[in-house]
Design an enzyme around this catalytic site. Sequence first.
Site, PDB file in Angstrom:
ATOM      1  N   HIS A  38      43.816 -16.054  18.691  1.00  0.00           N
ATOM      2  CA  HIS A  38      42.938 -15.021  18.136  1.00  0.00           C
ATOM      3  C   HIS A  38      42.411 -14.125  19.256  1.00  0.00           C
ATOM      4  O   HIS A  38      42.412 -12.900  19.139  1.00  0.00           O
ATOM      5  CB  HIS A  38      41.744 -15.667  17.405  1.00  0.00           C
ATOM      6  N   LEU A  80      32.871 -17.144  19.281  1.00  0.00           N
ATOM      7  CA  LEU A  80      32.099 -16.055  19.890  1.00  0.00           C
ATOM      8  C   LEU A  80      32.907 -15.359  20.986  1.00  0.00           C
ATOM      9  O   LEU A  80      32.786 -14.148  21.173  1.00  0.00           O
ATOM     10  CB  LEU A  80      30.782 -16.580  20.450  1.00  0.00           C
ATOM     11  N   ALA A  81      33.740 -16.116  21.701  1.00  0.00           N
ATOM     12  CA  ALA A  81      34.583 -15.510  22.735  1.00  0.00           C
ATOM     13  C   ALA A  81      35.481 -14.439  22.134  1.00  0.00           C
ATOM     14  O   ALA A  81      35.718 -13.388  22.750  1.00  0.00           O
ATOM     15  CB  ALA A  81      35.417 -16.587  23.419  1.00  0.00           C
ATOM     16  N   ASP A  82      35.981 -14.676  20.928  1.00  0.00           N
ATOM     17  CA  ASP A  82      36.794 -13.682  20.232  1.00  0.00           C
ATOM     18  C   ASP A  82      35.927 -12.535  19.708  1.00  0.00           C
ATOM     19  O   ASP A  82      36.252 -11.361  19.860  1.00  0.00           O
ATOM     20  CB  ASP A  82      37.537 -14.371  19.090  1.00  0.00           C
ATOM     21  N   GLN A  83      34.785 -12.883  19.110  1.00  0.00           N
ATOM     22  CA  GLN A  83      33.968 -11.870  18.446  1.00  0.00           C
ATOM     23  C   GLN A  83      33.251 -10.925  19.409  1.00  0.00           C
ATOM     24  O   GLN A  83      32.904  -9.807  19.040  1.00  0.00           O
ATOM     25  CB  GLN A  83      32.944 -12.558  17.531  1.00  0.00           C
ATOM     26  N   GLN A 113      32.190  -8.173   9.734  1.00  0.00           N
ATOM     27  CA  GLN A 113      32.481  -7.921  11.142  1.00  0.00           C
ATOM     28  C   GLN A 113      33.515  -6.815  11.327  1.00  0.00           C
ATOM     29  O   GLN A 113      33.566  -6.179  12.369  1.00  0.00           O
ATOM     30  CB  GLN A 113      32.926  -9.215  11.827  1.00  0.00           C
ATOM     31  N   GLU A 122      48.527 -14.402  16.991  1.00  0.00           N
ATOM     32  CA  GLU A 122      48.161 -15.378  15.974  1.00  0.00           C
ATOM     33  C   GLU A 122      48.807 -15.068  14.626  1.00  0.00           C
ATOM     34  O   GLU A 122      48.865 -15.926  13.752  1.00  0.00           O
ATOM     35  CB  GLU A 122      46.629 -15.466  15.855  1.00  0.00           C
TER      36      GLU A 122
END
Length: 357
Positions: free
Chosen positions: A328, A294-297, A109, A20
Site C-alpha cells: 500500500h 498511518l505510514a501510508d495515510q 480520506q 498492491e
Amino acid sequence: MTGTEGLDSGPVRLDGSEGEGGGQILRSALSLSLITGRPFHITHLRSRREPPGLRPQHLACVRGAEALGGRSDGATVGASELSFTPGPVRAGDYLLEVGTAGSTPLIFQCLVYPLALAGGGRLTLRGGTHLPHSPSFHYVATVWQPVAHAYGFPVQLTMPQAGFYPEGAGEMVAEVGAPREPPLLVDLPARGMLREVHVSSFVGGLPFSIAERQSRAAVSMLRERGILAEAENRPLPVTRSLGTVTFVLAQFEHTIAGFTALGEKGRPAEDVGREAGEALTRFMETGGALDESLADQILLPAALLASGRLGKVTPGTTRFSAARVTDHLTTHARVLEQFLPVQVRVDAGGAVEVAPA
C-alpha cells in the site's frame, strides 16, 4: 506554484495491477486529480483481486469525486478501466450514500483533501464505519485526525450511527475547514517511550457483556507483556447493523498508534480483544515510529506539503520510520510522484522521506 512543475501536464496513465493491485491506486488518483486538475486514465483495475474490476465500494469513491467536481467515463461495476476528468472542486456540504459494504472512512480520506483545499465544507457519508480491510472510524478520529491537524487541516469528525459489515447503515460526518499554516518540516524518526495505552471496547445492538469480555481479554493480554492499559466499554448507536469492535490506542512520546479488531458472528469476544492487543505488541517489536496504516495515510498530506500545495514552505520535507513497508505504501508513493513534483524515498528498513522533487 502550480504544483505540476516538472511534470507532464497531460493525462496521468496508471496501471491498476501494479503494487498492491487493489482500490488504493484509484482512491489516490481521484484525490490527486481533484487537487491538481490533472485527468487520469487507469487500466487493469483490481486485476489481481477476486472478483477483479470496479466493485460497488470503489464506484462510490468515483461518484463522490464526481460530486465534488469532475466526470468519469467507463465507471461501472466490473469495469477494468476508466477515465476521470476533474473540474473545479466546489466548497460546500455533501451527502453521499456509500452503500451497505462501502467504507465511509476510505471515501472520506479520498475526498477530504480536495474539499479542504477548495475552502472546506461538510461531508456526510452513509455506509460502513467499521469494516474489514479498512481503517475504522475510531482509527481515523483518534490517529489520522491529529496528524491532519499537524499538517494544517482542521477536521472535526462525528459518528451519529455505527455501521458494521455486512449491513452498513452507519454514518460519519466531517466538518472540514480550509488549510491553516502548515509545518516547515515533519520529522518522526522514532516513537519514543510508551506513555499511555487505552482500550476501547464497543458493541452495537448486542449485549453489553460482549464489550466487557473484549476489553478484559485485551487488558489481560497486554498485562502479560508488561503493558498497563486503561479500558472503557461503551455501546454504539446503530440502526439495523449489529457488531462489536475493540480499539487499542497507544500514546508514545513522539507519535500515536491505533489498532482495531472487529467481532464476527460465532467468534469469541475474548479472541477479538486479544487480537487488538496483539497488534500493539507486534508494533512495539518493530522500530517504526508510525504503524503501517498511518505510514501510508501520512504520504498524501506530506506530498501536498512538499509540492507547495499548502503554501510556500522550506524545506517542506517529511521524514518518518514505518513499522513495516507495505505494498500500500509503495504503491501510494508511486502514484503521488506521477501527479505532484515530489520524490518519495522508501528504504527497505522502513525509513521514508517525502521531499520536493
